[in-house]
Enzyme design. Sequence first.
Site, PDB file in Angstrom:
ATOM      1  N   CYS A  97      -9.911  49.361 -85.669  1.00  0.00           N
ATOM      2  CA  CYS A  97     -10.628  50.484 -86.264  1.00  0.00           C
ATOM      3  C   CYS A  97     -11.462  51.227 -85.211  1.00  0.00           C
ATOM      4  O   CYS A  97     -10.925  51.991 -84.437  1.00  0.00           O
ATOM      5  CB  CYS A  97     -11.452  49.988 -87.450  1.00  0.00           C
ATOM      6  SG  CYS A  97     -11.813  51.296 -88.613  1.00  0.00           S
ATOM      7  N   HIS A 156      -7.853  47.259 -90.748  1.00  0.00           N
ATOM      8  CA  HIS A 156      -8.426  45.927 -90.499  1.00  0.00           C
ATOM      9  C   HIS A 156      -7.428  44.831 -90.886  1.00  0.00           C
ATOM     10  O   HIS A 156      -7.461  44.332 -92.010  1.00  0.00           O
ATOM     11  CB  HIS A 156      -9.701  45.746 -91.320  1.00  0.00           C
ATOM     12  CG  HIS A 156     -10.836  46.584 -90.854  1.00  0.00           C
ATOM     13  ND1 HIS A 156     -11.738  46.146 -89.907  1.00  0.00           N
ATOM     14  CD2 HIS A 156     -11.207  47.833 -91.176  1.00  0.00           C
ATOM     15  CE1 HIS A 156     -12.628  47.092 -89.679  1.00  0.00           C
ATOM     16  NE2 HIS A 156     -12.334  48.131 -90.434  1.00  0.00           N
ATOM     17  N   GLU A 167      -7.413  41.843 -90.134  1.00  0.00           N
ATOM     18  CA  GLU A 167      -8.041  40.527 -90.338  1.00  0.00           C
ATOM     19  C   GLU A 167      -8.228  40.179 -91.813  1.00  0.00           C
ATOM     20  O   GLU A 167      -8.281  39.006 -92.180  1.00  0.00           O
ATOM     21  CB  GLU A 167      -9.382  40.438 -89.581  1.00  0.00           C
ATOM     22  CG  GLU A 167     -10.525  41.302 -90.090  1.00  0.00           C
ATOM     23  CD  GLU A 167     -10.552  42.714 -89.491  1.00  0.00           C
ATOM     24  OE1 GLU A 167      -9.482  43.220 -89.097  1.00  0.00           O
ATOM     25  OE2 GLU A 167     -11.653  43.306 -89.441  1.00  0.00           O
TER      26      GLU A 167
END
Length: 538
Positions: A380, A513, A515
Amino acid sequence: MARYIFVTGGVVSSLGKGLSSASLAYLLQSRGYKVRLRKLDPYLNVDPGTMSPFQHGEVFVTDDGAETDLDLGHYERFSGVTAKKTDNITTGKIYSDVLRKERKGEYLGKTVQVIPHITDRIKEFIKFDTSKEDFIICEIGGIVGDIESLPFVEAIRQFSNDIGKKNALFIHLTLVPYLKASDEIKTKPTQHSVKELRSIGIQPDIIICRSERPIPLEHRKKISLFCNVDIKNVIETVDVKTIYEAPISFAREKLDVQVLDYFKIKSKKSNNLNPWKKITKITLNTKKQVNIAIIGKYVELKDAYKSLDEALTHGGITNNLKVNLVRIDSEKLKVSEIRNKLKNVSGILIPGGFGKRGTEGKIEAIKHARVNKIPFLGICYGMQMAIIEFARNKLKIKKATSSEFDKGGVHIIGLMNEWEKSGKKVKGTDKNLGGTMRLGSYDAILKDKSKIRDIYKSRLIKERHRHRYEVDISYKEKFEKNGLVFSGLSPDNKLPEIIELKNHPWFIGVQFHPEFKSRPLSPHPLFSSFIKAAKNHK
Ligand code: GLN
């Protein structure tokens, strides 16, 4: 009909209610049941989106675009169930709903009160969209006795009466401390906490005792006696070496068996602990290590990058490696120190972030990764910084910057004034900070023969976003001519989603993102690939 399991906490916070709830969810699932997890947060923020990570840790983002408590990340990672907007509710949200209704006159002249209006709204939320589930595990944030959590505790008490006690189970998680000086385990705090819970009308059915060391039978008996809970339902949870051991440890203590027993349900099948045993073994036994630098603003607080830390660990599990996270505070990172500080790392990661502070250190670190061919992942804000670095140093646009932190300069990163998603405005430039970002899952199309396509092994991907600013697509050609490829774009080709360097072993930036979607039992391919590249880096 769904059965409801309410998880409260006592004595102190941070005892691992989220992890306990998530582990229980896994155990019930592996016995063949459908489970959903929910979090009720007592604070007054409408959602945690406006809270600093220093205050509250990471903001977890769901597919459907909600900014939620980080416990929802634990829930997803352990249960594999994709969380929804409606799985996290706060006092702020409840009150704003009730007040909006009051202003519309929907209470028909009644006095609006905590009981029944606030508690009714909480109960509606608990029940919302649960008809297809076997179990709803509802965690109440904070601890019993907090002023703020009272309406929630009252609501779950009423809820259990409404649906019948046999359909609702109360689990209370407390601390059983060990006192070194007197070499004793103390049950008194637990007794007091249960007393507090009972004073507001809730008798726990199961007590989970968090302890540093095993709790002897006589102490369990004492808790059972004083707290009026069957000895079988006094369950200990001793600190584990890795969180992946938690489901194993709760299964050993028969938490799932007791829960099913309470509801008088015959188990469909036995639980399967093999996946957790496997990754626990890898996590605890691997000798080989790799150092990854995370350069960000909130590195001092461990929970600020919770999902990211987890995703990197998952990447390590795939590669049979232990990932050491070298946390570097970007605000304190001096340009002159970069070479030295990054000397022993095999991968550099710049996570998401906001605002100007620390940007120059990040940009220099990216240059270091690019020039020295060190594997780099920009997430990001990290991708936006990589764009700025490349524009300044390779394209020679010396004033390249983002309008987020520099009103002058050349805005390669900027705001889109309006954003349309299925007809709804989801992003704007108004001053109201809550919910004005591009949030949640969006599609990206990956370029043929790119590294990213090879990693995902798919042309279309869906990843979660949380940002206001975008890379200006009009620079695409200029970047690509100089070796930085825009290898992932939004389906309308207007937004750069992924960038990668051609002449570099592994240099990737993503506007989303990844993750948030990595799970220990199915690590995210981007992190597995990044760690593999770091492993191969000499
Ligand atoms: N601050 C940047 C933006 O709003 C990046 C946000 C992030 O990294 N999550 O676009």
